[in-house]
Design a protein around this motif. Structure first.
Motif, mmCIF file in Angstrom:
data_model
loop_
_atom_site.group_PDB
_atom_site.id
_atom_site.type_symbol
_atom_site.label_atom_id
_atom_site.label_comp_id
_atom_site.label_asym_id
_atom_site.label_seq_id
_atom_site.Cartn_x
_atom_site.Cartn_y
_atom_site.Cartn_z
ATOM 1 N N SER A 65 -3.671 5.958 5.194
ATOM 2 C CA SER A 65 -3.099 4.772 4.294
ATOM 3 C C SER A 65 -4.340 4.317 3.646
ATOM 4 O O SER A 65 -5.549 4.400 4.106
ATOM 5 C CB SER A 65 -2.694 3.953 5.517
ATOM 6 O OG SER A 65 -2.094 2.772 4.740
ATOM 7 N N ASP A 66 -3.950 3.520 2.594
ATOM 8 C CA ASP A 66 -4.915 3.034 1.849
ATOM 9 C C ASP A 66 -5.218 1.546 2.468
ATOM 10 O O ASP A 66 -5.827 0.783 2.061
ATOM 11 C CB ASP A 66 -4.593 3.062 0.308
ATOM 12 C CG ASP A 66 -3.399 2.272 0.118
ATOM 13 O OD1 ASP A 66 -2.490 1.875 0.862
ATOM 14 O OD2 ASP A 66 -2.884 2.399 -1.122
ATOM 15 N N ASP A 67 -4.404 1.177 3.605
ATOM 16 C CA ASP A 67 -4.322 -0.143 4.068
ATOM 17 C C ASP A 67 -4.040 0.356 5.715
ATOM 18 O O ASP A 67 -3.084 0.517 6.105
ATOM 19 C CB ASP A 67 -3.373 -1.115 3.676
ATOM 20 C CG ASP A 67 -3.543 -2.522 4.201
ATOM 21 O OD1 ASP A 67 -3.676 -2.643 5.632
ATOM 22 O OD2 ASP A 67 -3.121 -3.262 3.408
ATOM 23 N N GLN A 68 -5.061 0.281 6.504
ATOM 24 C CA GLN A 68 -5.011 0.641 7.845
ATOM 25 C C GLN A 68 -4.110 -0.344 8.650
ATOM 26 O O GLN A 68 -3.103 0.246 9.402
ATOM 27 C CB GLN A 68 -6.354 0.425 8.630
ATOM 28 C CG GLN A 68 -7.414 1.513 8.124
ATOM 29 C CD GLN A 68 -6.934 2.953 8.373
ATOM 30 O OE1 GLN A 68 -6.932 3.235 9.806
ATOM 31 N NE2 GLN A 68 -6.686 3.788 7.687
ATOM 32 N N GLY A 112 0.872 -1.332 0.229
ATOM 33 C CA GLY A 112 0.026 -0.055 0.059
ATOM 34 C C GLY A 112 0.802 1.162 0.034
ATOM 35 O O GLY A 112 1.873 1.284 -0.211
ATOM 36 N N GLU A 148 -1.602 -2.328 7.435
ATOM 37 C CA GLU A 148 -0.260 -2.149 7.022
ATOM 38 C C GLU A 148 0.257 -0.905 7.477
ATOM 39 O O GLU A 148 1.497 -0.665 7.913
ATOM 40 C CB GLU A 148 -0.211 -2.097 5.478
ATOM 41 C CG GLU A 148 1.094 -2.024 4.763
ATOM 42 C CD GLU A 148 1.142 -2.309 3.341
ATOM 43 O OE1 GLU A 148 1.298 -3.394 2.991
ATOM 44 O OE2 GLU A 148 0.776 -1.114 2.740
ATOM 45 N N THR A 179 1.252 4.628 2.599
ATOM 46 C CA THR A 179 0.857 5.249 3.831
ATOM 47 C C THR A 179 1.922 6.466 3.841
ATOM 48 O O THR A 179 3.035 6.477 3.392
ATOM 49 C CB THR A 179 1.527 4.344 4.952
ATOM 50 O OG1 THR A 179 0.821 3.410 4.884
ATOM 51 C CG2 THR A 179 1.318 5.016 6.142
#
Length: 135
Positions: A51-54, A12, A56, A14
């Motif tokens: 982030s696009d991935d919490q 991702g 990660e 972040t």
């Protein structure tokens, strides 16, 4: 600006930036990137992280890493430090009021304190690099 290869693998994106008026100009897709809730209350008071991935994002922005970012900001006497984790790399933007390249060509105004500050700055960078090697 400085970019490091990371030993952590991630897919991702972040990023973090300071909470300030100038940071309000940072543009990003608010549907794609969500605000991270981090473990460091001190860091969250000074920075916004997205982030696009919490999961990660929290994997990358560990309490130890956030502490090293604050140390970096203090050591460089920086107005701000911004960072982005993307494509298995960490990019940091360190904003200071001094010319980071001046010492390389102008030693006449350099003294022991100048070299001591340079040493401290390099150590704070190396702490980030070394921390990523061991996690």
């Amino acid at each position: 600006m400085i970019t490091f290869d990371m030993n952590k693998n991630f897919n991702g994106h972040t990023f973090f930036h300071e909470k300030s008026l100038t940071a309000k100009r940072v543009r990003f897709d608010k549907n794609k990137y969500k605000k991270l809730n981090l473990e460091s209350v001190t860091f969250e008071k000074k920075y916004n992280a997205y982030s696009d991935d919490q999961i990660e994002g929290r994997y990358l922005l560990t309490p130890a890493f956030m502490e090293r970012i604050e140390n970096l900001r203090f050591t460089f006497k920086a107005k701000y430090v911004r960072g982005s984790f993307r494509n298995n790399k960490l990019t940091l933007a360190i904003h200071t009021d001094k010319d980071m390249f001046a010492m390389g060509y102008d030693f006449k105004d350099s003294d022991y304190k100048t070299f001591e500050e340079l040493y401290d700055e390099m150590i704070s960078i190396l702490q980030i690099v070394r921390s990523e090697e061991h996690t």
